[in-house]
Scaffold this motif. Structure first.
Motif, PDB file in Angstrom:
ATOM      1  N   MET A   4      22.761  46.139 -63.275  1.00 39.03           N
ATOM      2  CA  MET A   4      23.122  45.933 -63.250  1.00 39.03           C
ATOM      3  C   MET A   4      23.764  44.349 -62.855  1.00 39.03           C
ATOM      4  O   MET A   4      24.562  44.609 -61.581  1.00 39.03           O
ATOM      5  CB  MET A   4      23.803  46.882 -64.107  1.00 39.03           C
ATOM      6  CG  MET A   4      25.207  46.695 -64.674  1.00 39.03           C
ATOM      7  SD  MET A   4      26.393  47.964 -64.753  1.00 39.03           S
ATOM      8  CE  MET A   4      25.288  49.240 -65.205  1.00 39.03           C
ATOM      9  N   ILE A   5      23.735  43.756 -63.537  1.00 36.26           N
ATOM     10  CA  ILE A   5      24.870  42.464 -63.415  1.00 36.26           C
ATOM     11  C   ILE A   5      26.678  42.979 -63.025  1.00 36.26           C
ATOM     12  O   ILE A   5      27.013  43.583 -63.607  1.00 36.26           O
ATOM     13  CB  ILE A   5      24.602  41.518 -64.168  1.00 36.26           C
ATOM     14  CG1 ILE A   5      23.613  40.254 -63.941  1.00 36.26           C
ATOM     15  CG2 ILE A   5      25.625  40.534 -63.872  1.00 36.26           C
ATOM     16  CD1 ILE A   5      22.900  39.395 -64.585  1.00 36.26           C
TER      17      ILE A   5
ATOM     18  N   PRO B 261      29.854  41.371 -63.392  1.00 43.38           N
ATOM     19  CA  PRO B 261      31.243  41.295 -64.178  1.00 43.38           C
ATOM     20  C   PRO B 261      31.776  39.800 -62.204  1.00 43.38           C
ATOM     21  O   PRO B 261      32.505  40.317 -61.782  1.00 43.38           O
ATOM     22  CB  PRO B 261      32.057  40.993 -64.941  1.00 43.38           C
ATOM     23  CG  PRO B 261      31.730  42.725 -64.575  1.00 43.38           C
ATOM     24  CD  PRO B 261      31.056  43.036 -63.994  1.00 43.38           C
ATOM     25  N   ASP B 262      31.556  38.969 -62.638  1.00 39.60           N
ATOM     26  CA  ASP B 262      32.566  37.767 -61.699  1.00 39.60           C
ATOM     27  C   ASP B 262      33.859  37.260 -62.416  1.00 39.60           C
ATOM     28  O   ASP B 262      34.022  36.786 -63.436  1.00 39.60           O
ATOM     29  CB  ASP B 262      31.642  36.662 -61.598  1.00 39.60           C
ATOM     30  CG  ASP B 262      32.720  35.633 -61.255  1.00 39.60           C
ATOM     31  OD1 ASP B 262      33.123  35.815 -60.100  1.00 39.60           O
ATOM     32  OD2 ASP B 262      31.311  34.235 -60.401  1.00 39.60           O
TER      33      ASP B 262
ATOM     34  N   GLU C   5      35.247  35.094 -65.467  1.00 38.11           N
ATOM     35  CA  GLU C   5      35.828  36.135 -66.770  1.00 38.11           C
ATOM     36  C   GLU C   5      37.083  34.961 -66.817  1.00 38.11           C
ATOM     37  O   GLU C   5      36.865  35.272 -67.493  1.00 38.11           O
ATOM     38  CB  GLU C   5      35.754  37.692 -66.420  1.00 38.11           C
ATOM     39  CG  GLU C   5      36.590  38.496 -67.338  1.00 38.11           C
ATOM     40  CD  GLU C   5      36.354  39.751 -66.909  1.00 38.11           C
ATOM     41  OE1 GLU C   5      35.572  40.268 -65.916  1.00 38.11           O
ATOM     42  OE2 GLU C   5      37.440  40.295 -67.091  1.00 38.11           O
TER      43      GLU C   5
ATOM     44  N   HIS D 175      37.640  33.286 -70.291  1.00 33.75           N
ATOM     45  CA  HIS D 175      38.492  34.419 -70.829  1.00 33.75           C
ATOM     46  C   HIS D 175      39.946  32.826 -71.292  1.00 33.75           C
ATOM     47  O   HIS D 175      40.122  32.994 -72.709  1.00 33.75           O
ATOM     48  CB  HIS D 175      39.414  34.901 -70.518  1.00 33.75           C
ATOM     49  CG  HIS D 175      40.658  36.186 -71.052  1.00 33.75           C
ATOM     50  ND1 HIS D 175      40.396  36.702 -72.486  1.00 33.75           N
ATOM     51  CD2 HIS D 175      41.936  35.836 -71.197  1.00 33.75           C
ATOM     52  CE1 HIS D 175      41.390  37.380 -72.803  1.00 33.75           C
ATOM     53  NE2 HIS D 175      42.023  37.490 -72.432  1.00 33.75           N
TER      54      HIS D 175
ATOM     55  N   PHE E 271      15.949  54.415 -82.511  1.00 31.06           N
ATOM     56  CA  PHE E 271      16.749  52.886 -82.300  1.00 31.06           C
ATOM     57  C   PHE E 271      17.440  52.975 -81.735  1.00 31.06           C
ATOM     58  O   PHE E 271      17.894  52.319 -81.079  1.00 31.06           O
ATOM     59  CB  PHE E 271      17.580  52.798 -83.921  1.00 31.06           C
ATOM     60  CG  PHE E 271      16.762  52.092 -84.954  1.00 31.06           C
ATOM     61  CD1 PHE E 271      17.120  50.444 -84.781  1.00 31.06           C
ATOM     62  CD2 PHE E 271      15.858  52.219 -85.328  1.00 31.06           C
ATOM     63  CE1 PHE E 271      16.651  49.984 -85.857  1.00 31.06           C
ATOM     64  CE2 PHE E 271      15.584  51.658 -86.178  1.00 31.06           C
ATOM     65  CZ  PHE E 271      16.042  50.852 -86.746  1.00 31.06           C
TER      66      PHE E 271
ATOM     67  N   ALA F 264      15.893  51.766 -78.331  1.00 35.53           N
ATOM     68  CA  ALA F 264      15.291  50.260 -78.535  1.00 35.53           C
ATOM     69  C   ALA F 264      16.813  49.544 -77.782  1.00 35.53           C
ATOM     70  O   ALA F 264      16.635  47.807 -77.516  1.00 35.53           O
ATOM     71  CB  ALA F 264      15.048  49.691 -79.700  1.00 35.53           C
ATOM     72  N   GLY F 265      17.925  50.156 -78.595  1.00 29.59           N
ATOM     73  CA  GLY F 265      18.648  49.729 -78.102  1.00 29.59           C
ATOM     74  C   GLY F 265      19.168  49.551 -76.596  1.00 29.59           C
ATOM     75  O   GLY F 265      20.114  48.795 -75.879  1.00 29.59           O
ATOM     76  N   LYS F 266      18.793  50.668 -75.910  1.00 28.11           N
ATOM     77  CA  LYS F 266      19.204  50.584 -74.377  1.00 28.11           C
ATOM     78  C   LYS F 266      17.782  50.509 -73.673  1.00 28.11           C
ATOM     79  O   LYS F 266      18.169  49.832 -72.453  1.00 28.11           O
ATOM     80  CB  LYS F 266      18.808  52.239 -74.198  1.00 28.11           C
ATOM     81  CG  LYS F 266      20.068  53.149 -73.956  1.00 28.11           C
ATOM     82  CD  LYS F 266      19.953  54.206 -73.774  1.00 28.11           C
ATOM     83  CE  LYS F 266      22.035  55.338 -73.969  1.00 28.11           C
ATOM     84  NZ  LYS F 266      21.808  56.554 -73.875  1.00 28.11           N
ATOM     85  N   GLY F 267      16.435  49.801 -74.263  1.00 29.88           N
ATOM     86  CA  GLY F 267      15.359  49.851 -73.483  1.00 29.88           C
ATOM     87  C   GLY F 267      15.549  48.505 -72.891  1.00 29.88           C
ATOM     88  O   GLY F 267      16.479  47.645 -72.676  1.00 29.88           O
TER      89      GLY F 267
END
Lengths: 178, 152
Positions: free
Chosen positions: B1-2, B4-5, B9, B13, B146, B149-152
């Motif tokens: 998982m990336i 967040p910088d 950000e 923003h 579904f 598919a969403g978490k894939g």
């Protein structure tokens, strides 16, 4: 002033906000106009309440966002598929390409540059643009975005990071030229 | 998982929030009015609950009258061709066919209900449960597919 004139003034006051909200979500002017029209049709149905409400602006914004998300969900399977075609290797390469923040620390100072950023936002793939808009404009958290879009938290973070980096790359050459 | 910088950000923003609102096209408001007027003209296309009061009353009374008439005439075996409904059905063959089909189905249902045979009740219950099972399995498969598919 008749109801018609009241509603006309109401639309005049909020049309840019509603249209901008839809456009940022959808990235397509024709779709954004359809959604804005639908938002005002709903507003017309409950104008008696809305015309007196101090939260009318928030209501319009929420409806515009929800209708845009509904619109996108019709095409979601498609954009999700393309988004997930990126492999883990590509993701690593992408992170390495991300410019160091110090190189783009200055702020945009002209309308042209803002237009470039706006255009870059619209051109982002929906899988990146939608979570970015929800995060930065609608101020939803990562978890909430994941729940709203029905995708995993890690994917939300990855997509937002990719989108931000793509926007930053659009900004950098302009700043370097200054 | 990336991860967040925060620097990136914050920058994005700030820049995004400074973007001005886009100008809505001049055609938007006329389009909204046109859609409102079209809806007002075609009120019958909307949900019944949003119809004008008078239209709700008339349509409700009409439906009640048709149902009452159908219930009354379905009690008699055949409609007499000399009676007004019989003449109407003879004049419009499609309507006659629909009437015949509807009254046959209604008659069959009445016979079944009057008989109250246990096998009919069991059969109907079984079919109903199978129907619910199909819906349940279909819904579960859809959600699992579904979500993956969403978490894939």
């Amino acid at each position: 002033m008749t109801d018609r004139h009241h509603f006309e003034a109401f639309m005049q006051a909020y049309q840019n906000m509603v249209y901008s909200t839809a456009l940022r979500m959808l990235g397509n002017e024709a779709d954004a106009q359809d959604i804005a029209q639908e938002v005002f049709l709903k507003a017309y149905g409950r104008f008696a309440d809305l015309s007196q409400s101090p939260t009318a602006c928030g209501w319009l914004r929420t409806v515009a966002t929800n209708l845009s998300l509904n619109h996108l969900s019709r095409y979601r399977a498609r954009w999700r598929f393309f988004s997930e075609m990126f492999s883990a290797d590509e993701e690593r390469d992408f992170v390495e390409e991300t410019p160091a923040p110090e190189t783009f620390e200055s702020t945009l100072d002209t309308n042209d540059q803002r237009a470039i950023l706006d255009e870059a936002l619209q051109k982002l793939p929906a899988s990146q643009r939608v979570p970015i808009v929800l995060y930065h404009f609608e101020e939803l958290g990562y978890e909430e975005i994941a729940a709203r879009l029905g995708i995993s938290l890690s994917k939300v973070k990855t997509d937002i990071h990719r989108g931000r980096a793509a926007l930053a790359r659009k900004l950098r050459p302009r700043r370097e030229a200054l | 998982m990336i991860t967040p910088d925060p620097h990136l950000e914050e920058l994005i923003h700030r820049e995004l929030r400074q973007l001005p609102e886009r100008q809505a096209p001049a055609t938007l408001i006329p389009r909204v009015w046109a859609a409102i007027e079209a809806r007002a003209r075609q009120w019958w296309r909307g949900p019944w609950l949003t119809w004008p009061r008078a239209a709700q009353f008339v349509s409700g009374a009409l439906v009640l009258a048709v149902l009452s008439a159908a219930a009354y005439w379905s009690q008699s075996a055949d409609l007499d061709a000399t009676s007004a409904p019989g003449a109407l059905l003879q004049r419009f063959p499609l309507l006659g066919m629909l009437w015949s089909l509807g009254s046959s189905l209604l008659g069959a249902l009445l016979v079944v209900l009057r008989a109250r045979e246990s096998w009919v009740i069991y059969g109907a219950t079984t079919v109903f449960l199978m129907y619910l099972t199909c819906i349940g399995i279909g819904t579960a498969c859809f959600r699992v597919a579904f979500r993956k598919a969403g978490k894939g």
